[in-house]
Design an enzyme around this catalytic site. Structure first.
Site, PDB file in Angstrom:
ATOM      1  N   GLU A 111      11.628  -0.184   0.393  1.00 55.15           N
ATOM      2  CA  GLU A 111      12.670   0.088  -0.407  1.00 55.15           C
ATOM      3  C   GLU A 111      14.365  -0.271  -0.155  1.00 55.15           C
ATOM      4  O   GLU A 111      14.896  -0.673  -0.716  1.00 55.15           O
ATOM      5  CB  GLU A 111      12.580   1.567  -0.419  1.00 55.15           C
ATOM      6  CG  GLU A 111      13.676   2.462  -1.162  1.00 55.15           C
ATOM      7  CD  GLU A 111      13.595   3.648  -1.547  1.00 55.15           C
ATOM      8  OE1 GLU A 111      12.328   4.455  -1.044  1.00 55.15           O
ATOM      9  OE2 GLU A 111      14.299   4.524  -2.143  1.00 55.15           O
TER      10      GLU A 111
ATOM     11  N   THR B 282      11.868   3.858   2.073  1.00 57.78           N
ATOM     12  CA  THR B 282      10.611   2.961   2.934  1.00 57.78           C
ATOM     13  C   THR B 282      11.035   1.681   3.510  1.00 57.78           C
ATOM     14  O   THR B 282      12.087   1.272   3.042  1.00 57.78           O
ATOM     15  CB  THR B 282       9.470   2.773   2.054  1.00 57.78           C
ATOM     16  OG1 THR B 282       9.890   1.842   1.097  1.00 57.78           O
ATOM     17  CG2 THR B 282       9.174   4.074   1.163  1.00 57.78           C
ATOM     18  N   GLU B 283      10.272   1.019   3.986  1.00 54.69           N
ATOM     19  CA  GLU B 283      10.827  -0.389   4.563  1.00 54.69           C
ATOM     20  C   GLU B 283      11.037  -1.173   3.370  1.00 54.69           C
ATOM     21  O   GLU B 283      12.024  -1.810   3.262  1.00 54.69           O
ATOM     22  CB  GLU B 283       9.779  -0.887   5.684  1.00 54.69           C
ATOM     23  CG  GLU B 283       9.837  -0.411   6.778  1.00 54.69           C
ATOM     24  CD  GLU B 283       8.853   0.603   7.492  1.00 54.69           C
ATOM     25  OE1 GLU B 283       8.086   0.987   6.229  1.00 54.69           O
ATOM     26  OE2 GLU B 283       8.714   0.917   8.635  1.00 54.69           O
TER      27      GLU B 283
ATOM     28  N   GLU C 286      -3.885   3.147   5.498  1.00 56.16           N
ATOM     29  CA  GLU C 286      -3.481   1.823   5.596  1.00 56.16           C
ATOM     30  C   GLU C 286      -4.592   1.007   5.754  1.00 56.16           C
ATOM     31  O   GLU C 286      -5.456   1.107   6.513  1.00 56.16           O
ATOM     32  CB  GLU C 286      -2.238   1.504   6.631  1.00 56.16           C
ATOM     33  CG  GLU C 286      -2.102   0.071   6.893  1.00 56.16           C
ATOM     34  CD  GLU C 286      -1.532  -0.738   5.660  1.00 56.16           C
ATOM     35  OE1 GLU C 286      -0.810  -0.295   4.797  1.00 56.16           O
ATOM     36  OE2 GLU C 286      -2.095  -1.803   5.448  1.00 56.16           O
TER      37      GLU C 286
ATOM     38  N   GLU D 265      -0.015   9.597   2.424  1.00 55.25           N
ATOM     39  CA  GLU D 265       0.807   8.668   1.885  1.00 55.25           C
ATOM     40  C   GLU D 265      -0.282   7.325   1.828  1.00 55.25           C
ATOM     41  O   GLU D 265      -0.905   7.136   2.685  1.00 55.25           O
ATOM     42  CB  GLU D 265       1.901   8.032   2.658  1.00 55.25           C
ATOM     43  CG  GLU D 265       2.447   6.854   1.851  1.00 55.25           C
ATOM     44  CD  GLU D 265       3.711   6.401   2.815  1.00 55.25           C
ATOM     45  OE1 GLU D 265       3.925   6.666   4.008  1.00 55.25           O
ATOM     46  OE2 GLU D 265       4.344   5.514   2.335  1.00 55.25           O
TER      47      GLU D 265
ATOM     48  N   LYS E  13      -2.931  -9.881 -11.717  1.00 53.21           N
ATOM     49  CA  LYS E  13      -3.905 -10.444 -12.530  1.00 53.21           C
ATOM     50  C   LYS E  13      -4.379  -9.387 -13.293  1.00 53.21           C
ATOM     51  O   LYS E  13      -4.910  -8.426 -12.561  1.00 53.21           O
ATOM     52  CB  LYS E  13      -4.806 -11.320 -11.907  1.00 53.21           C
ATOM     53  CG  LYS E  13      -4.375 -12.531 -11.433  1.00 53.21           C
ATOM     54  CD  LYS E  13      -5.410 -13.365 -10.855  1.00 53.21           C
ATOM     55  CE  LYS E  13      -5.076 -14.840 -10.231  1.00 53.21           C
ATOM     56  NZ  LYS E  13      -5.253 -15.254  -9.044  1.00 53.21           N
TER      57      LYS E  13
ATOM     58  N   ASP F 265       1.041  -2.426  -3.996  1.00 51.41           N
ATOM     59  CA  ASP F 265       0.637  -3.797  -4.231  1.00 51.41           C
ATOM     60  C   ASP F 265       0.565  -3.915  -5.686  1.00 51.41           C
ATOM     61  O   ASP F 265      -0.220  -3.382  -6.343  1.00 51.41           O
ATOM     62  CB  ASP F 265      -0.469  -4.550  -3.469  1.00 51.41           C
ATOM     63  CG  ASP F 265      -0.287  -4.399  -1.924  1.00 51.41           C
ATOM     64  OD1 ASP F 265       0.740  -4.480  -1.565  1.00 51.41           O
ATOM     65  OD2 ASP F 265      -1.200  -4.559  -0.934  1.00 51.41           O
TER      66      ASP F 265
ATOM     67  N   ASP G  48       9.884  -1.065  -6.934  1.00 53.57           N
ATOM     68  CA  ASP G  48      10.754  -1.849  -7.524  1.00 53.57           C
ATOM     69  C   ASP G  48      10.430  -2.974  -8.625  1.00 53.57           C
ATOM     70  O   ASP G  48      11.141  -3.643  -9.179  1.00 53.57           O
ATOM     71  CB  ASP G  48      11.623  -2.793  -6.731  1.00 53.57           C
ATOM     72  CG  ASP G  48      11.084  -3.952  -6.224  1.00 53.57           C
ATOM     73  OD1 ASP G  48       9.743  -3.646  -5.867  1.00 53.57           O
ATOM     74  OD2 ASP G  48      11.468  -5.203  -5.831  1.00 53.57           O
TER      75      ASP G  48
HETATM   76  N1  SAM Z   1       4.857   1.662   1.767  1.00 52.82           N
HETATM   77  C1  SAM Z   1       5.423   0.581   2.281  1.00 52.82           C
HETATM   78  C2  SAM Z   1       6.675   0.598   1.993  1.00 52.82           C
HETATM   79  O1  SAM Z   1       7.079   1.080   1.004  1.00 52.82           O
HETATM   80  O2  SAM Z   1       7.355  -0.100   2.812  1.00 52.82           O
HETATM   81  C3  SAM Z   1       4.548  -0.607   2.354  1.00 52.82           C
HETATM   82  C4  SAM Z   1       4.582  -1.226   1.108  1.00 52.82           C
HETATM   83  S1  SAM Z   1       3.395  -2.681   1.116  1.00 52.82           S
HETATM   84  C5  SAM Z   1       3.847  -3.663  -0.438  1.00 52.82           C
HETATM   85  C6  SAM Z   1       1.867  -2.035   0.504  1.00 52.82           C
HETATM   86  C7  SAM Z   1       1.121  -1.538   1.597  1.00 52.82           C
HETATM   87  O3  SAM Z   1      -0.156  -0.818   0.962  1.00 52.82           O
HETATM   88  C8  SAM Z   1       0.343  -2.623   2.561  1.00 52.82           C
HETATM   89  O4  SAM Z   1       0.642  -2.608   3.805  1.00 52.82           O
HETATM   90  C9  SAM Z   1      -1.171  -2.897   2.092  1.00 52.82           C
HETATM   91  O5  SAM Z   1      -1.933  -3.339   3.180  1.00 52.82           O
HETATM   92  C10 SAM Z   1      -1.273  -1.248   1.697  1.00 52.82           C
HETATM   93  N2  SAM Z   1      -2.410  -1.201   0.786  1.00 52.82           N
HETATM   94  C11 SAM Z   1      -2.503  -1.771  -0.433  1.00 52.82           C
HETATM   95  N3  SAM Z   1      -3.649  -1.374  -0.917  1.00 52.82           N
HETATM   96  C12 SAM Z   1      -4.323  -0.453  -0.153  1.00 52.82           C
HETATM   97  C13 SAM Z   1      -5.427   0.440  -0.397  1.00 52.82           C
HETATM   98  N4  SAM Z   1      -6.164   0.040  -1.307  1.00 52.82           N
HETATM   99  N5  SAM Z   1      -5.706   1.030   0.645  1.00 52.82           N
HETATM  100  C14 SAM Z   1      -5.016   1.261   1.742  1.00 52.82           C
HETATM  101  N6  SAM Z   1      -3.859   0.690   2.011  1.00 52.82           N
HETATM  102  C15 SAM Z   1      -3.509  -0.407   0.965  1.00 52.82           C
END
Ligand code: SAM
Length: 213
Positions: A195, A192-193, A68, A43, A121, A117, A153
């Site tokens: 979600e 997920t959190e 992460e 993941e 941009k 994320d 979403d």
């Molecule tokens: N997957 C979780 C959920 O659905 O609840 C967290 C979603 S959160 C919006 C996105 C997570 O991805 C963040 O904790 C961020 O730090 C991590 N993340 C984003 N880009 C990443 C990358 N290039 N490598 C590792 N982690 C990344």
């Protein structure tokens, strides 16, 4: 995520037995790391680890690795693992940009991208986890019939992800524009959190499963 003030998270992670600290040393040897020959699933952007831990509980004969970027976030998952150690999970703090340096060709069976994320941009499009730049990396580490499951979403991000598949070496196996209303795809869904949060606000969840051609 409002977790920036967790003091010493880097140090706490450094001392954790659940975190792999030099993952590049294990490239090509991940099954040895787990001590079995079970498939390995990844993941990317695992956040606080709820999804990964639930999968690991349900499927003890599958190994899971969570990646992460931020130690403050990863620390939450480490703390949960300390409460409930699961032998089929390893955690790595790194930017997923470098995944081909830690997994060899075909070493991974499946990749999960959950609520990645959006990087709105245009000039940052290559940082989006379902972008073609990342698909090339996933292609290298996934086994022959390997799959990617992506859910979000964010409508714009999902449309972007679909467009990235055009003319690519991936085929869509399943797709939905409302996961929680889809009889078939919601069957084994693990929330997920993010979600939980966004679906409770009434947002539909988009999901695709794609496979290497
Ligand atoms: N997957 C979780 C959920 O659905 O609840 C967290 C979603 S959160 C919006 C996105 C997570 O991805 C963040 O904790 C961020 O730090 C991590 N993340 C984003 N880009 C990443 C990358 N290039 N490598 C590792 N982690 C990344």
């Amino acid at each position: 995520m409002r977790l920036r003030n967790v003091t010493g998270s880097r140090e706490m992670i450094a001392g954790s037995e659940y975190v792999v600290h030099e993952p590049e040393m294990i490239k090509g040897k991940w099954q040895e790391e787990f001590g079995n020959v079970h498939p390995i699933r990844l993941e990317i952007g695992m956040g606080k680890g709820r999804f990964l831990m639930e999968l690991a509980r349900r499927n003890p004969r599958i190994n899971y690795i969570g990646i992460e970027k931020y130690s403050t976030v990863l620390l939450r998952a480490v703390q949960k693992m300390e409460q409930e150690p699961l032998p089929n999970i390893r955690l790595i703090r790194m930017d997923a940009e470098h995944i081909t340096e830690i997994f060899s060709e075909g070493e991974i069976d499946r990749i999960y991208l959950n609520f990645s994320d959006p990087w709105p941009k245009d000039r940052h499009a290559g940082r989006r986890l379902p972008s073609r730049q990342f698909l090339v990396r996933y292609d290298q580490i996934l086994q022959e019939d390997g799959m990617i499951e992506f859910k979000t979403d964010n409508r714009e991000l999902f449309t972007f992800a679909e467009e990235e598949l055009e003319g690519s070496s991936w085929k869509i196996v399943q797709i939905t524009y409302d996961l929680h209303a889809d009889e078939e795809m919601r069957k084994d869904n693990v929330m997920t959190e993010y979600e939980e949060r966004f679906s409770s606000m009434g947002n539909p969840i988009y999901k695709y499963i794609i496979q290497k051609l």
